[in-house]
Design an enzyme around this catalytic site. Structure first.
Site, mmCIF file in Angstrom:
data_model
loop_
_atom_site.group_PDB
_atom_site.id
_atom_site.type_symbol
_atom_site.label_atom_id
_atom_site.label_comp_id
_atom_site.label_asym_id
_atom_site.label_seq_id
_atom_site.Cartn_x
_atom_site.Cartn_y
_atom_site.Cartn_z
ATOM 1 N N ARG A 26 -15.180 -5.243 1.423
ATOM 2 C CA ARG A 26 -15.141 -3.808 1.203
ATOM 3 C C ARG A 26 -15.207 -3.575 -0.293
ATOM 4 N NH1 ARG A 26 -10.088 -1.694 -0.337
ATOM 5 N NH2 ARG A 26 -10.700 0.301 0.519
ATOM 6 N N GLU A 35 -14.501 -2.799 -7.478
ATOM 7 C CA GLU A 35 -14.004 -4.076 -6.966
ATOM 8 C C GLU A 35 -14.728 -4.392 -5.665
ATOM 9 O OE1 GLU A 35 -9.390 -3.513 -8.534
ATOM 10 O OE2 GLU A 35 -9.820 -3.456 -6.388
ATOM 11 N N HIS A 49 0.804 -1.220 0.000
ATOM 12 C CA HIS A 49 0.000 0.000 0.000
ATOM 13 C C HIS A 49 0.837 1.270 0.000
ATOM 14 C CE1 HIS A 49 -3.167 -2.888 1.089
ATOM 15 N NE2 HIS A 49 -3.916 -2.070 0.394
HETATM 16 C C1 HEM Z 1 -9.305 -3.780 4.862
HETATM 17 C C2 HEM Z 1 -8.393 -4.019 3.998
HETATM 18 C C3 HEM Z 1 -7.878 -3.062 2.943
HETATM 19 C C4 HEM Z 1 -8.023 -1.705 2.811
HETATM 20 C C5 HEM Z 1 -8.773 -0.742 3.723
HETATM 21 C C6 HEM Z 1 -7.316 -1.325 1.620
HETATM 22 C C7 HEM Z 1 -7.251 -0.021 1.112
HETATM 23 C C8 HEM Z 1 -6.704 0.331 -0.096
HETATM 24 C C9 HEM Z 1 -6.848 1.623 -0.714
HETATM 25 C C10 HEM Z 1 -7.600 2.806 -0.116
HETATM 26 C C11 HEM Z 1 -6.205 1.573 -1.903
HETATM 27 C C12 HEM Z 1 -6.167 2.694 -2.934
HETATM 28 C C13 HEM Z 1 -7.216 2.344 -3.961
HETATM 29 C C14 HEM Z 1 -7.559 3.385 -5.001
HETATM 30 O O1 HEM Z 1 -7.606 4.587 -4.734
HETATM 31 O O2 HEM Z 1 -7.874 2.967 -6.128
HETATM 32 C C15 HEM Z 1 -5.641 0.251 -2.031
HETATM 33 C C16 HEM Z 1 -4.885 -0.172 -3.095
HETATM 34 C C17 HEM Z 1 -4.342 -1.450 -3.166
HETATM 35 N N1 HEM Z 1 -4.580 -2.503 -2.308
HETATM 36 FE FE1 HEM Z 1 -5.616 -2.456 -0.617
HETATM 37 N N2 HEM Z 1 -6.752 -2.424 1.057
HETATM 38 C C18 HEM Z 1 -7.076 -3.504 1.840
HETATM 39 C C19 HEM Z 1 -6.711 -4.817 1.643
HETATM 40 C C20 HEM Z 1 -5.813 -5.223 0.692
HETATM 41 C C21 HEM Z 1 -5.254 -6.541 0.636
HETATM 42 C C22 HEM Z 1 -5.535 -7.694 1.608
HETATM 43 C C23 HEM Z 1 -4.438 -6.556 -0.437
HETATM 44 C C24 HEM Z 1 -3.666 -7.778 -0.845
HETATM 45 C C25 HEM Z 1 -2.533 -7.813 -1.382
HETATM 46 C C26 HEM Z 1 -4.485 -5.243 -1.059
HETATM 47 C C27 HEM Z 1 -3.809 -4.837 -2.205
HETATM 48 C C28 HEM Z 1 -3.849 -3.593 -2.752
HETATM 49 C C29 HEM Z 1 -3.129 -3.223 -3.947
HETATM 50 C C30 HEM Z 1 -2.205 -4.128 -4.732
HETATM 51 C C31 HEM Z 1 -3.415 -1.876 -4.201
HETATM 52 C C32 HEM Z 1 -2.830 -1.022 -5.332
HETATM 53 C C33 HEM Z 1 -1.559 -0.411 -4.812
HETATM 54 C C34 HEM Z 1 -0.719 0.222 -5.925
HETATM 55 O O3 HEM Z 1 -1.073 1.313 -6.374
HETATM 56 O O4 HEM Z 1 0.284 -0.397 -6.292
HETATM 57 N N3 HEM Z 1 -5.332 -4.458 -0.336
HETATM 58 N N4 HEM Z 1 -5.970 -0.485 -0.908
#
Ligand code: HEM
Ligand SMILES: Cc1cc2nc3c(=O)[nH]c(=O)nc-3n(C[C@H](O)[C@H](O)[C@H](O)COP(=O)(O)OP(=O)(O)OC[C@H]3O[C@@H](n4cnc5c(N)ncnc54)[C@H](O)[C@@H]3O)c2cc1C
Ligand code: FES
Lengths: 312, 333
Positions: B215, B260, B185
């Site tokens: 979520r 998503e 993240h």
């Molecule tokens: C409660 C759990 C989680 C929250 C609150 C969260 C929150 C976020 C948020 C706010 C973003 C930015 C999204 C956007 O503006 O489009 C993001 C991106 C991302 N999240 Fe999570 N996430 C969670 C769980 C996970 C998990 C379990 C993974 C597993 C690997 C994950 C992988 C990613 C990835 C790969 C990105 C894109 C990051 C990039 O720009 O390279 N997330 N997430």
């Protein structure tokens, strides 16, 4: 579904002072699977006690637990020994995992003392399925060792059994000094024994990240003390009993509080506090917000004193 | 780009419209899974795995992507038990949600028979014995669900040590594999200061089996393109320039609200976390047919702070998307 009704299908006394129960769904369905080292919280005649699952957690059709009678305790284990009968139904929460095996460990060094062998048995079952390398040391009082046969069978006789404390301590120190890189240590037993094993390991340079223990004496689930909450908008007072959350108590009395996770994470159920001192137990508020004491998360937090006032 | 198998009506009826308010900010927006959500157009969210009219098409696309680029799938050696656990858990979820086409029968101790009627597939296997499946278990099950899957190992932190991700929205699974949840993240703006990700991390570390959470997350995508991974940036990146020059009708047809639905599951046997990402896309021209969605999406897009719009890659056309939606309802742009 967060509670289970479980039928006691068998109960035996494998060694004096220990009663092992087999539990199954009353309609014979599959039970929820569990991670090795998990426990069940069972309602034991008015108390809610945790008992480690000793059976295989993969797609189980029954659970087994072994309960040591603690004669001067508050009565939960005595109830299991003296009151509970085969054919009766107990209420339990879903299995909880707080003592899991580490997937990347090169080797698993498992140390058990007395009834603390219970979570180690389920670790050994999974270790067999996944061909994990293990080394087991089990210390118990002569004639009082629960699950000795299981431990021996699951290790093809390699488990080291100890009934002499001095001999155990000497052997343990050697074992801790002589492990391949990447070994993880798991210990469960009486508090003093856990402390001794962990201190010895630390003294030999083991990093904290490789040390894992489970303490039976600690209260894993804290139902909290009862308190009163006064709703200043209506002037009514609501009692929040032990084991009931403030959120639940408010809902029951017809006050709707927005909520999502009910676990103190999402921030939805934040409510203002007008008087009284909150007992914060959430992960949402910052340290500063907690110190300010003018809001709390109703799903998990409670009152530090006998009463709270909220402007609702 | 995927050819559509479903009708517009089906896509709208199952669309998980993600905005509860006129203003969008990051939050640890997790809620218990499995509760059906009614929308003005239909409903979503009754099951942890969701099969819709795009099933066959999306599975074919996934297989194709994996054939061309094997780095979209990885199972580090210590994640083998978690991969089996994920396969088993997904089979159970499928069998529960779609009992008329999917069944899982226990044949003996560790022996099982899986039937996927939609794919005409019957497979007997022994849990934990790799020789009894035609493929590595995670890849095998990922060939039967529309969800992308990431498995996280819990050590001091959570690490994304296995997964099959073919429909990434502007990230690369091959790059992220083995990284910690906090590192993954790293590129997201705001979330550090606001504690969103650290809170999510604490939540996930405590998550217990049999209590899945979910979520939503969202962005805009040009064209019905599921695979907007970093790997293919040269293919889809230029669309962000192109879209500024097209006429209004083309704009409304090409720009999709991409949502998503993400499920967070503690696997009951291995103790790993399973992260499921199910992607839904609806072009603005269809979104605008639901009045409350049209109005709210316009507000959110117009108000979204620049740093968030920039991170999402929509800074160059989100104003136009907002005006387009307003105009579609006869509002002043
Ligand atoms: C409660 C759990 C989680 C929250 C609150 C969260 C929150 C976020 C948020 C706010 C973003 C930015 C999204 C956007 O503006 O489009 C993001 C991106 C991302 N999240 Fe999570 N996430 C969670 C769980 C996970 C998990 C379990 C993974 C597993 C690997 C994950 C992988 C990613 C990835 C790969 C990105 C894109 C990051 C990039 O720009 O390279 N997330 N997430
Ligand atoms: C995660 C977890 C797993 C557990 N697994 C098991 C298990 O598999 N088998 C089992 O018998 N018990 C287990 N326990 C302990 C069990 O939950 C009860 O604490 C115990 O049965 C005594 O309950 P009680 O109601 O009779 O008395 P309590 O009032 O609860 O206990 C009386 C006192 O004895 C202490 N105590 C708890 N266990 C022991 C013990 N083994 N020896 C000496 N003192 C003890 C308590 O801390 C308390 O101070 C576990 C506890 C936890 C937190
Ligand atoms: S309901 Fe999520 S913090 Fe209380």
């Amino acid at each position: 579904m967060t509670t289970l009704e479980l039928l006691v299908t068998a109960a035996v006394h494998p060694v004096p002072g220990i009663r092992s129960l087999t539990l199954a769904a009353p309609d014979g369905r599959d039970l929820p699977g569990f991670v090795p080292g998990s426990h069940l919280v069972i309602e034991c005649g008015g108390r809610s006690n945790a008992y480690s699952l000793t059976s295989d957690g993969t797609a189980p059709t029954s659970y087994t637990v072994s309960v040591l009678e603690v004669p001067d305790g508050s009565g939960g284990s005595r109830w299991v020994h003296r009151e509970l009968r085969v054919g009766e139904v107990v209420t339990a929460r879903l299995p909880r995992s707080l003592f899991p095996p580490v997937a990347r460990a090169a080797k698993h060094l498992l140390v058990a003392g007395g009834i603390g062998v219970t979570p180690i048995v389920s670790h050994l079952r999974a270790a067999r399925t996944w061909r994990r390398e293990t080394e087991v040391h089990y210390v118990f009082r002569e004639g009082r060792g629960a699950h000795v046969d299981d431990v021996l069978a699951l290790t093809d006789g390699a488990a080291e059994l100890h009934t002499d404390r001095a001999e155990f301590c000497a052997r343990l120190e050697k074992a801790l000094a002589d492990q391949p890189l990447g070994t993880h240590l798991y210990v469960c037993g009486p508090a003093a024994m856990i402390d001794h094993v962990l201190d010895t390991a630390r003294g030999l340079g083991w990093p904290e990240s490789r040390l894992h223990c489970e303490r039976f004496g600690l209260d894993a689930l804290d139902p909290g003390d009862p308190f009163d909450v006064t709703l200043t908008a209506t002037g009514t007072t609501v009692r929040v009993p032990s084991g009931t959350s403030l959120l639940e108590a408010l809902e029951t009395s017809g006050v709707d509080v927005p909520n999502l996770c009910r676990q103190g994470v999402c921030g939805e159920c934040r409510i203002p506090v007008a008087a009284g001192t909150p007992l914060h137990r959430d992960l949402f508020l910052t340290e500063e917000e907690k110190a300010a004491g003018d809001a709390l998360m109703a799903c998990v937090s409670r009152s530090a004193g006998p009463s709270l006032e909220v402007p609702l | 780009m995927t050819a559509l198998a479903s009708s517009a009506a089906e896509l709208i009826a199952g669309f998980p419209f993600p905005f509860p308010e006129d203003r969008y900010r990051y939050s640890t927006n997790v809620e218990p899974a499995g509760r059906s959500v009614s929308t003005p157009a239909g409903q979503w969210g009754a099951a942890v795995v969701d099969i819709d009219g795009e099933y066959a098409a999306e599975l074919a696309e996934r297989a194709d992507i994996l054939r061309r680029d094997p780095t979209r799938a990885e199972v580090l050696p210590h994640m083998q038990p978690a991969a089996w656990d994920a396969a088993m858990t997904l089979m159970r979820e499928l069998a529960t949600a779609y009992p008329s086409t999917m069944t899982l029968e226990r044949l003996g101790d560790a022996r099982w028979r899986w039937t996927n009627g939609l794919l005409g597939l019957t497979q007997e296997f022994v849990y934990g014995d790799g020789g009894t499946l035609p493929e590595e278990p995670l890849r095998w099950i990922a060939g039967q669900v529309q969800e992308d899957v990431v498995l996280l190992d819990q050590r001091d932190q959570l690490y994304g040590d296995a997964g099959v991700v073919t429909f990434a929205a502007d990230w690369s699974f091959g790059f992220d594999v083995g990284m910690s949840f906090l590192e993954i993240h790293g590129p997201v703006p705001r979330v550090r200061e606001e504690g969103v990700i650290t809170r999510a991390h604490e939540f996930l570390k405590r998550l217990q089996p049999h209590q899945p959470y979910r979520r939503t997350n969202w962005t805009l995508t040009i064209g019905r393109r599921l695979d907007v991974s970093t790997e293919l940036y040269p293919e889809w990146g230029p669309d962000r320039e192109m879209i500024q020059r097209v006429d209004d009708a083309t704009f409304g047809r090409l720009v999709h609200l991409r949502v998503e639905v993400q499920h967070l599951v503690r696997l009951p046997d291995s103790g790993a976390i399973m992260f499921l990402i199910r992607t839904y896309m609806l072009p603005l021209e269809l979104l605008a047919t639901v009045e409350s969605w049209r109005r709210r999406a316009a507000e959110v897009l117009a108000e979204l702070p620049a740093d968030m719009a920039d991170y999402k890659g929509i800074i160059k056309y989100r104003d136009r998307a907002a005006s387009w939606l307003r105009a579609a309802g006869g509002e002043a742009p």
